[in-house]
Design a protein around this motif. Structure first.
Motif, PDB file in Angstrom:
ATOM      1  N   ARG A   8       0.756  -1.306  -0.184  1.00  0.00           N
ATOM      2  CA  ARG A   8       0.035  -0.157  -0.351  1.00  0.00           C
ATOM      3  C   ARG A   8       0.690   1.125  -0.097  1.00  0.00           C
ATOM      4  NH1 ARG A   8      -5.390  -1.501   3.942  1.00  0.00           N
ATOM      5  NH2 ARG A   8      -5.794  -3.745   2.445  1.00  0.00           N
ATOM      6  N   PRO A  39       2.616   4.214 -11.913  1.00  0.00           N
ATOM      7  CA  PRO A  39       2.030   5.822 -12.820  1.00  0.00           C
ATOM      8  C   PRO A  39       0.737   5.803 -12.255  1.00  0.00           C
ATOM      9  CG  PRO A  39       1.989   3.810 -14.441  1.00  0.00           C
ATOM     10  CD  PRO A  39       2.818   3.318 -12.934  1.00  0.00           C
ATOM     11  N   PHE A  40       0.528   6.412 -12.960  1.00  0.00           N
ATOM     12  CA  PHE A  40      -1.169   7.176 -11.856  1.00  0.00           C
ATOM     13  C   PHE A  40      -2.100   8.147 -12.925  1.00  0.00           C
ATOM     14  CE2 PHE A  40       1.931  10.499 -11.151  1.00  0.00           C
ATOM     15  CZ  PHE A  40       1.387  11.853 -11.331  1.00  0.00           C
ATOM     16  N   HIS A  41      -3.015   8.153 -11.746  1.00  0.00           N
ATOM     17  CA  HIS A  41      -4.501   8.677 -12.932  1.00  0.00           C
ATOM     18  C   HIS A  41      -3.838  10.257 -12.746  1.00  0.00           C
ATOM     19  CE1 HIS A  41      -7.796   8.822 -15.093  1.00  0.00           C
ATOM     20  NE2 HIS A  41      -8.548   9.099 -14.083  1.00  0.00           N
ATOM     21  N   VAL A 104      -0.191   4.737  -2.205  1.00  0.00           N
ATOM     22  CA  VAL A 104      -0.257   4.355  -3.531  1.00  0.00           C
ATOM     23  C   VAL A 104      -0.952   5.931  -4.335  1.00  0.00           C
ATOM     24  CG1 VAL A 104      -2.147   2.792  -4.928  1.00  0.00           C
ATOM     25  CG2 VAL A 104      -0.355   2.567  -3.427  1.00  0.00           C
ATOM     26  N   PRO A 105      -0.741   6.178  -5.052  1.00  0.00           N
ATOM     27  CA  PRO A 105      -1.425   7.263  -5.609  1.00  0.00           C
ATOM     28  C   PRO A 105      -3.003   7.322  -5.603  1.00  0.00           C
ATOM     29  CG  PRO A 105      -0.012   7.088  -7.066  1.00  0.00           C
ATOM     30  CD  PRO A 105       0.085   5.476  -6.206  1.00  0.00           C
ATOM     31  N   VAL A 106      -4.476   8.227  -4.951  1.00  0.00           N
ATOM     32  CA  VAL A 106      -4.877   8.000  -4.915  1.00  0.00           C
ATOM     33  C   VAL A 106      -5.721   9.289  -5.735  1.00  0.00           C
ATOM     34  CG1 VAL A 106      -7.281   8.446  -2.847  1.00  0.00           C
ATOM     35  CG2 VAL A 106      -4.650   6.847  -2.675  1.00  0.00           C
ATOM     36  N   ASN A 107      -6.835   8.994  -6.386  1.00  0.00           N
ATOM     37  CA  ASN A 107      -7.432  10.438  -6.930  1.00  0.00           C
ATOM     38  C   ASN A 107      -8.527  10.946  -6.469  1.00  0.00           C
ATOM     39  OD1 ASN A 107      -5.599   9.044  -9.327  1.00  0.00           O
ATOM     40  ND2 ASN A 107      -7.285  10.604  -9.801  1.00  0.00           N
ATOM     41  N   HIS A 108      -8.617  11.672  -5.794  1.00  0.00           N
ATOM     42  CA  HIS A 108     -10.567  12.404  -5.366  1.00  0.00           C
ATOM     43  C   HIS A 108     -10.434  13.029  -6.815  1.00  0.00           C
ATOM     44  CE1 HIS A 108      -9.459  11.622  -1.211  1.00  0.00           C
ATOM     45  NE2 HIS A 108     -10.112  10.533  -1.142  1.00  0.00           N
TER      46      HIS A 108
ATOM     47  N   ASN B  27      -5.116  -7.661   0.961  1.00  0.00           N
ATOM     48  CA  ASN B  27      -4.667  -7.298  -0.457  1.00  0.00           C
ATOM     49  C   ASN B  27      -4.717  -8.251  -1.289  1.00  0.00           C
ATOM     50  OD1 ASN B  27      -4.904  -4.425   0.058  1.00  0.00           O
ATOM     51  ND2 ASN B  27      -2.725  -4.003  -0.823  1.00  0.00           N
ATOM     52  N   GLU B 190     -10.634   3.997  -2.740  1.00  0.00           N
ATOM     53  CA  GLU B 190      -9.364   4.582  -3.209  1.00  0.00           C
ATOM     54  C   GLU B 190      -8.459   3.259  -3.496  1.00  0.00           C
ATOM     55  OE1 GLU B 190      -8.320   6.985   0.111  1.00  0.00           O
ATOM     56  OE2 GLU B 190      -9.237   8.282  -0.261  1.00  0.00           O
ATOM     57  N   SER B 191      -7.500   3.445  -4.995  1.00  0.00           N
ATOM     58  CA  SER B 191      -6.479   2.136  -5.008  1.00  0.00           C
ATOM     59  C   SER B 191      -5.585   2.337  -3.662  1.00  0.00           C
ATOM     60  CB  SER B 191      -5.392   3.352  -5.678  1.00  0.00           C
ATOM     61  OG  SER B 191      -4.842   3.985  -5.753  1.00  0.00           O
ATOM     62  N   GLY B 192      -5.223   0.642  -3.425  1.00  0.00           N
ATOM     63  CA  GLY B 192      -4.496   0.691  -2.310  1.00  0.00           C
ATOM     64  C   GLY B 192      -5.285   0.778  -1.017  1.00  0.00           C
ATOM     65  N   PRO B 247      -4.715   2.077  -9.894  1.00  0.00           N
ATOM     66  CA  PRO B 247      -4.678   2.927 -10.036  1.00  0.00           C
ATOM     67  C   PRO B 247      -4.039   4.197 -11.651  1.00  0.00           C
ATOM     68  CG  PRO B 247      -2.720   2.264  -9.034  1.00  0.00           C
ATOM     69  CD  PRO B 247      -4.199   1.036  -9.736  1.00  0.00           C
ATOM     70  N   ARG B 248      -4.354   3.482 -12.757  1.00  0.00           N
ATOM     71  CA  ARG B 248      -3.498   4.545 -13.579  1.00  0.00           C
ATOM     72  C   ARG B 248      -4.825   4.589 -14.346  1.00  0.00           C
ATOM     73  NH1 ARG B 248       0.207   2.432 -17.991  1.00  0.00           N
ATOM     74  NH2 ARG B 248       0.734   4.940 -18.973  1.00  0.00           N
ATOM     75  N   SER B 249      -5.857   3.697 -14.636  1.00  0.00           N
ATOM     76  CA  SER B 249      -7.538   4.273 -15.398  1.00  0.00           C
ATOM     77  C   SER B 249      -7.855   4.516 -14.845  1.00  0.00           C
ATOM     78  CB  SER B 249      -7.461   3.276 -16.145  1.00  0.00           C
ATOM     79  OG  SER B 249      -7.453   1.535 -15.456  1.00  0.00           O
ATOM     80  N   ASN B 250      -8.229   4.493 -13.203  1.00  0.00           N
ATOM     81  CA  ASN B 250      -9.188   5.192 -12.125  1.00  0.00           C
ATOM     82  C   ASN B 250     -10.365   4.413 -12.480  1.00  0.00           C
ATOM     83  OD1 ASN B 250      -9.879   6.863 -10.094  1.00  0.00           O
ATOM     84  ND2 ASN B 250     -11.106   7.810 -10.980  1.00  0.00           N
TER      85      ASN B 250
END
Lengths: 322, 312, 178
Positions: A8, A39-41, A104-108, B27, B190-192, B247-250
């Motif tokens: 994580r 890579p992240f969104h 890990v990168p998270v998108n809000h 996980n 959320e990712s992770g 995480p990349r494509s959402n």
């Protein structure tokens, strides 16, 4: 592409520190063990976790590197006068070679997949999430523009880079030059425009209210959703079970759910972090301190339900439909 | 040695339909069990015979599919290193599946280097069904999926539908409010931080492929359950559904692993027997109907009661 | 029958329409030939609110959308096929539900997709049909796919009808346990 999905978080090392504007430093973070970072969104943030002598500092920072860049991450930190320790520590203590953990990168905040035009409005350091978003839009050949406010060109993070990278698509408003960024620019945009605002809370509210009044649909207005305040003041309170006609005491260290169970009240639960709604109970009287992310703002305001795994009484008493 | 596994789904003596998601602490969302060879073989033959029923994709989801492929193959090689290996040689990735004696070479993000779509390829390595939802401003839409073991639904039909439309309201059971809340929750995953839930039903017959398309093949067994065959014919069917943000494509990935256990094996466990008995006794008529148990619930209840009497 | 397809919360049709128009700066108005009568209330309300109304034809729509400003709302009125065709154009352009009000005149009946053979059966009134292609008996559900523009026809077993004679509704309107 090496993926570290199962973890994580990953360990990174500060590889570079640059002063990119007055009070703003950019930090380049490279992975320590893994060969690459995820890579992240576009629009994502990470939680950084640095252990200092006294405390562990956890802060959320938007990634301001390219979303497809897997050799490193970059974050930009503005030194805040009202810093609770985070930004001051980053500015004064963090040195090249230092190690820290990033989540890990998270998108809000993410790009609309259906917009015809993307309109970005940034106040100062609020520019950070938009950098990866604009780079992605440029790759996809999509239409966008940025309006950015800062005190001056010197205080404006990424000023040179933005001007050089997106000529004609960025507009600056410097207050020392008497130029103010106002919601007027929201008018006369094309149908299908999506608005993204990131900056001080007052500015976000001003732009959101104005956009709604002009007729921007709710789903076309995007703001970084700040994570709900966790914990806070956990004062003890009492819950009256209307159907059973008895009181249950909820001490400060215990959740309402745990207190109910201790009192032999069987409330089903599942996630126990305020996300799934399983432990929802009807509220007959009393103000609820909502800490879940399951109910809508409207439902929370009505106060007829409580998720007893995380939410509590605002005052000293709740009457529950139990 | 591959393990046996059966996640018993009932955590209380009463069952209510709810959003019973909880954090997936490990996980690990892919389970390789001792039925691996048999079930992956079955998936592949279903994919061959009924491609339109078992795999659907919007072509614009290919990047997200590659992300899923990476995720699945890395997870297999990290969690089960004795059976799966993934290594890189220059631009080539080499995936070794020792359970099936296969070795596949491919290039990341190169659709031509695989014999099928990336999600389809990933699904052919695991027992799980894989469903991919794209996140839009206000909704999640099923835009790619490999589904071989559906619990009476149709990927062909539901493909392209928003989450809310897939979950058509069921009067008295699933109202619009619940589906909307679940969708809102999913949009904020959320990712992770993956989530998991167990879904259950009973199956008359040992059959994983209970698609809406073939209801006339497997449905009639519901009417052939008798006092004598119930222990072997009727199975507890459990779907372990995990969901996680890519995480990349959402995009949001659902993995669904389906387990079947005949009642005569369930009854080896006193706690399970007791719990299933109590849940079936108190299940609301609407849920009995919804889960397709009307024709044989009473026979099962009678059987479980008898087993409980014998064992006490 | 007139059915509003823009879910604008509770309240009466008039309240909802009022709320829809209140945010409008201008209104693009698309009406199928012969349906103008159904739209008089909408036009009256727009006039009361002093909203500029532009009547456009289907052919003009794409051009109009290209130059329309944010705050524009769209009103569409016609039979089901007319409205569905326009909605496809509008949604692919990125128009949101909040910006669109559709009134469907006449009945809305969808083709029934046979779960067994995927044949699209012509729209019917009633709960059960026999698939024109494979002959299977189908229960016409309310499970609707916009993409296929069809409702799911679930396979019905003869046993189901006999067994549940007291309530002839297998009611498998959604996939089980989902």
């Amino acid at each position: 592409m090496i993926l570290v999905f199962l973890a994580r978080s990953c360990m990174v090392e500060v590889a570079d520190i640059e002063q990119i504007a007055e009070s703003v430093k950019r930090f380049t973070l490279v992975p320590v063990d893994a060969g690459t970072v995820l890579p992240f969104h576009p629009g994502a943030h990470v939680e950084t976790c640095i252990g200092t002598r006294n405390v562990v500092l956890r802060r959320h920072y938007s990634l301001c590197s390219d979303a497809d860049e897997t050799r490193f991450y970059q974050i930009a930190v503005s030194k805040s006068k009202t810093s609770r320790g985070g930004s001051r520590y980053w500015h004064e203590q963090v040195i090249v070679g230092q190690r820290l953990e990033v989540s890990v990168p998270v998108n809000h905040l993410s790009l609309s997949r259906t917009a015809r035009h993307h309109l970005f409005v940034a106040g100062g350091i609020g520019i950070t999430p938009f950098i990866s978003m604009m780079l992605a839009l440029r790759r996809q050949g999509q239409s966008f523009e940025l309006h950015m406010a800062a005190k001056s060109a010197l205080a404006c993070p990424f000023y040179d880079w933005l001007s050089g990278t997106f000529p004609g698509q960025v507009h600056f408003y410097f207050s020392t030059e008497g130029c103010r960024l106002t919601p007027n620019l929201l008018q006369d945009q094309l149908l299908g425009t999506h608005l993204y605002v990131c900056g001080p809370p007052g500015m976000m509210k001003e732009f959101r209210d104005c956009a709604r009044a002009i007729g921007y649909p709710k789903q076309s207005v995007h703001m970084e959703a700040f994570t709900a305040s966790q914990g806070g003041d956990n004062h003890p309170f009492r819950a009256f079970l209307e159907k059973q006609g008895r009181w249950v005491d909820v001490p400060g260290h215990q959740t309402l759910l745990a207190a109910l169970r201790e009192a032999d009240v069987n409330v089903p639960s599942s996630c126990e972090v305020g996300g799934c709604g399983t432990c929802m109970v009807g509220v007959i009287d009393g103000d609820v301190d909502h800490r879940d992310f399951y109910l809508t703002g409207e439902e929370q305001a009505q106060g007829r339900e409580i998720l007893c795994c995380v939410s509590r009484a605002k005052k000293d008493r709740l009457v529950l439909d139990l | 040695m591959l393990s046996s596994r059966f996640p018993f789904p009932l955590s209380a003596d009463i069952f209510q339909y709810s959003n019973n998601l909880r954090p997936l602490d490990t996980n690990v969302s892919i389970q390789v069990t001792h039925e691996y060879t048999e079930e992956v073989g079955l998936k592949r033959s279903l994919l061959k015979q009924h491609p339109e029923r078992c795999f659907r994709e919007e072509i614009h989801t290919r990047d997200a599919q590659w992300e899923v492929l990476n995720y699945v193959l890395h997870q297999l090689s990290q969690v089960y290193p004795e059976h799966f290996r993934l290594r890189q040689e220059g631009d080539n990735w080499i995936f070794e599946n020792t359970l099936l004696g296969e070795e596949v070479h491919f290039r990341d993000l190169d659709n031509d280097s695989l014999s099928c779509a990336p999600l389809d390829f990933a699904g052919r390595q695991v027992q799980e069904d894989l469903i991919l939802l794209t996140q839009y401003d206000d909704k999640l839409v099923l835009e790619a999926g490999q589904l071989c073991f559906p619990g009476n639904w149709s990927l062909y039909f539901d493909f392209g539908m928003p989450f809310m439309d897939i979950h058509t309201p069921v009067p008295g059971l699933i109202d619009d409010g619940l589906a909307a809340k679940i969708e809102r929750f999913l949009m904020r995953v959320e990712s992770g931080k993956p989530w998991t839930r167990l879904n259950w039903s009973l199956n008359a017959g040992r059959r994983l492929d209970t698609s809406a398309e073939t209801f006339d093949e497997w449905g009639p067994y519901r009417y052939r359950v008798t006092e004598d065959n119930v222990g072997h014919l009727v199975h507890l069917r459990v779907e372990e559904q995990n969901l996680m943000r890519m995480p990349r494509s959402n995009s949001l990935l659902f993995t669904i692993h389906t387990y079947l256990m005949p009642l005569h094996e369930i009854t080896q466990n006193q706690t399970w027997t007791n719990r299933l008995y109590r849940v079936l006794c108190t299940l609301s008529p609407k849920l009995v109907e919804y889960k397709g148990l009307s024709a044989y619930r009473d026979v099962v209840v009678e059987y479980l009661a008898k087993e409980l009497r014998v064992n006490t | 029958m007139m059915r509003n397809r823009t879910a604008a919360g509770g309240g009466t049709r008039k309240d909802n329409l009022w709320a829809f128009l209140q945010c409008a700066h201008s209104l693009l108005f698309l009406c199928q030939d012969g349906q103008q009568e159904s739209c008089s209330a909408v036009l009256q309300m727009a006039s009361d609110l002093q909203i500029a109304v532009r009547t456009v034809t289907v052919e003009e729509l794409k051009n109009e959308l290209g130059s329309a400003k944010i705050g524009t709302r769209l009103y569409v009125c016609g039979d089901y096929q007319f409205v569905r065709g326009l909605e496809n154009v509008l949604f692919s352009f990125g128009i949101t539900n909040e910006e669109l009000w559709s009134d469907v005149t006449g009945a809305t009946v969808h083709p029934v997709l046979c779960a067994g053979c995927y044949h699209r059966n012509d729209p019917v009134a009633g709960s059960y049909i026999h698939c024109e292609m494979c002959g299977r008996m189908l229960e016409v559900s309310n499970h609707y796919s916009k993409k296929l523009d069809a409702v799911m026809g679930y396979i019905v077993l003869p046993e189901q009808l006999v067994f549940k004679s007291e309530e002839p509704q297998p009611s498998r309107t959604t996939p089980e346990g989902r």
